[in-house]
Design an enzyme around this catalytic site. Structure first.
Site, PDB file in Angstrom:
ATOM      1  CB  THR A 158     -12.919 -11.989  12.570  1.00 18.54           C
ATOM      2  OG1 THR A 158     -12.028 -12.659  11.960  1.00 18.54           O
ATOM      3  CG2 THR A 158     -12.314 -11.555  13.932  1.00 18.54           C
ATOM      4  NE  ARG A 173     -20.880  14.285  29.440  1.00 12.19           N
ATOM      5  CZ  ARG A 173     -20.807  13.179  29.161  1.00 12.19           C
ATOM      6  NH1 ARG A 173     -21.851  12.149  29.009  1.00 12.19           N
ATOM      7  NH2 ARG A 173     -19.557  12.750  28.852  1.00 12.19           N
ATOM      8  CD  GLN A 183     -19.751  11.802  24.351  1.00 10.47           C
ATOM      9  OE1 GLN A 183     -20.467  11.717  23.361  1.00 10.47           O
ATOM     10  NE2 GLN A 183     -19.342  10.650  24.970  1.00 10.47           N
ATOM     11  CG  HIS A 190     -15.583  -2.156  11.986  1.00 14.93           C
ATOM     12  ND1 HIS A 190     -15.664  -0.780  11.834  1.00 14.93           N
ATOM     13  CD2 HIS A 190     -15.692  -2.672  10.676  1.00 14.93           C
ATOM     14  CE1 HIS A 190     -15.536  -0.555  10.514  1.00 14.93           C
ATOM     15  NE2 HIS A 190     -15.606  -1.850   9.926  1.00 14.93           N
ATOM     16  CG  ASP A 191     -11.700  -8.029  12.244  1.00 13.84           C
ATOM     17  OD1 ASP A 191     -11.330  -8.462  11.062  1.00 13.84           O
ATOM     18  OD2 ASP A 191     -10.847  -8.102  13.203  1.00 13.84           O
ATOM     19  CB  ILE A 192     -13.424 -10.489   7.852  1.00 15.46           C
ATOM     20  CG1 ILE A 192     -12.661 -11.370   9.140  1.00 15.46           C
ATOM     21  CG2 ILE A 192     -12.277  -9.493   7.166  1.00 15.46           C
ATOM     22  CD1 ILE A 192     -11.847 -12.436   8.193  1.00 15.46           C
ATOM     23  N   PRO A 193     -16.630 -10.529   8.283  1.00 17.35           N
ATOM     24  CG  PRO A 193     -18.140 -10.802   6.650  1.00 17.35           C
ATOM     25  CD  PRO A 193     -16.513 -10.460   7.036  1.00 17.35           C
ATOM     26  CG  ASP A 230     -19.574   0.180  23.915  1.00 14.90           C
ATOM     27  OD1 ASP A 230     -20.048  -0.197  22.873  1.00 14.90           O
ATOM     28  OD2 ASP A 230     -19.524   0.959  24.263  1.00 14.90           O
ATOM     29  CE  LYS A 263     -18.390   2.373  20.588  1.00  9.57           C
ATOM     30  NZ  LYS A 263     -18.445   2.299  22.063  1.00  9.57           N
ATOM     31  NE  ARG A 299     -16.391  11.103  30.044  1.00 13.04           N
ATOM     32  CZ  ARG A 299     -15.726  11.499  29.000  1.00 13.04           C
ATOM     33  NH1 ARG A 299     -14.625  11.930  28.862  1.00 13.04           N
ATOM     34  NH2 ARG A 299     -16.476  11.425  27.818  1.00 13.04           N
ATOM     35  CG  ASP A 331     -16.302   4.271  29.819  1.00 10.32           C
ATOM     36  OD1 ASP A 331     -16.271   3.314  29.304  1.00 10.32           O
ATOM     37  OD2 ASP A 331     -16.901   5.101  29.410  1.00 10.32           O
ATOM     38  CB  THR A 374     -22.138  10.746  21.006  1.00 10.45           C
ATOM     39  OG1 THR A 374     -21.282   9.948  21.723  1.00 10.45           O
ATOM     40  CG2 THR A 374     -23.480   9.899  20.699  1.00 10.45           C
ATOM     41  CE  LYS A 399     -20.799   2.331  27.377  1.00 12.20           C
ATOM     42  NZ  LYS A 399     -19.288   2.176  26.913  1.00 12.20           N
TER      43      LYS A 399
END
Length: 244
Positions: free
Chosen positions: A71, A182, A191, A66-69, A62, A64, A212, A13, A121, A35
């Protein structure tokens, strides 16, 4: 037994390509996978994925999804062409979306491990109530996990606090990737449902994601090694076979 390092995934990140590649060089041989999430992928795109893979490292993409199938299936095909080893999508996208993703991955010559994200999380019980989730966080996570399982998605992303319930329900039929890790005394930052590395392993985690606490350490490689040592101790614990 798996090498303890293979359990540890470092979340890159970071703001740009140079910082990410510097972290990969510093941590190569100390961790199992890297990642790449929304922040770095939005800025650097597939080129960075190819560079990390080209250095011989494992990549967990990563996004994530999340859209129409349709896509999401297309995005999974694109990720498969990059030959990443792991890829996330939101279980809340529903069974049809999850099935479309699973089918798209299955059609690839080199399918990644698909992971359905349950509850982030960072979400507390109060947060869940505010977005309309009735009942406990654990019950919500189990419901989303069941959707993923029924759709044929082989892995889950969840807090280790929900892991005992998931293990009880699905056993070894799913792979479990646990973020929000952690070590004792570390700052929680954003978190809300974090756990220590050894506790997550004892609960049955297959992979741990840490960002981090490693990247912001004065010596990232040493910080990674310290977490690997915690993992190794847990793997040697008699309690591990009892909890499996």
């Amino acid at each position: 037994m798996k090498d303890a390092r293979s359990f540890l995934i470092v979340a890159l990140d970071l703001p740009d390509r140079a910082a990410a590649l510097e972290a990969v060089r510093a941590l190569s041989g100390h961790v199992g996978c890297f990642k790449l999430g929304l922040e770095i992928f939005t800025r650097e795109g597939p080129r960075l994925v190819e560079e990390v893979l080209g250095s011989g490292e494992c990549v967990f993409l990563d996004l994530k999804l999340h859209d129409i199938p349709n896509t999401v299936a297309g995005a999974v095909r694109s990720a498969c062409k990059l030959q990443v080893q792991m890829l996330t999508l939101h279980a809340a996208g529903g069974r049809e979306m999850l099935e479309a993703a699973r089918q798209a991955a299955a059609e690839s010559a080199v399918p990644p491990l698909l992971l359905a994200v349950t509850a982030l999380t960072s979400l507390s019980s109060k947060d869940c109530a505010a977005i309309g989730i009735s009942g406990s966080v654990t019950a919500w996570v189990e419901q989303l996990a069941s959707l993923a399982y029924e759709a044929g998605v082989p892995g889950l992303v969840a807090s280790a606090r929900e892991l005992p319930a998931l293990r009880s329900r699905f056993g070894g039929k799913m792979q479990y990737v646990i973020p929000g890790i952690r070590s004792a005394g570390a700052a929680m930052q954003d978190q809300s449902r974090s756990v220590q590395p050894g506790d997550a392993i004892l609960a049955g985690a297959d992979y741990l994601v840490v960002g981090r606490p490693i990247l912001r350490a004065q010596d990232p490689a040493r910080a990674a090694d310290s977490i690997v040592n915690e993992i190794e101790k847990a793997l040697r614990s008699p309690a591990l076979s009892h909890n499996s």
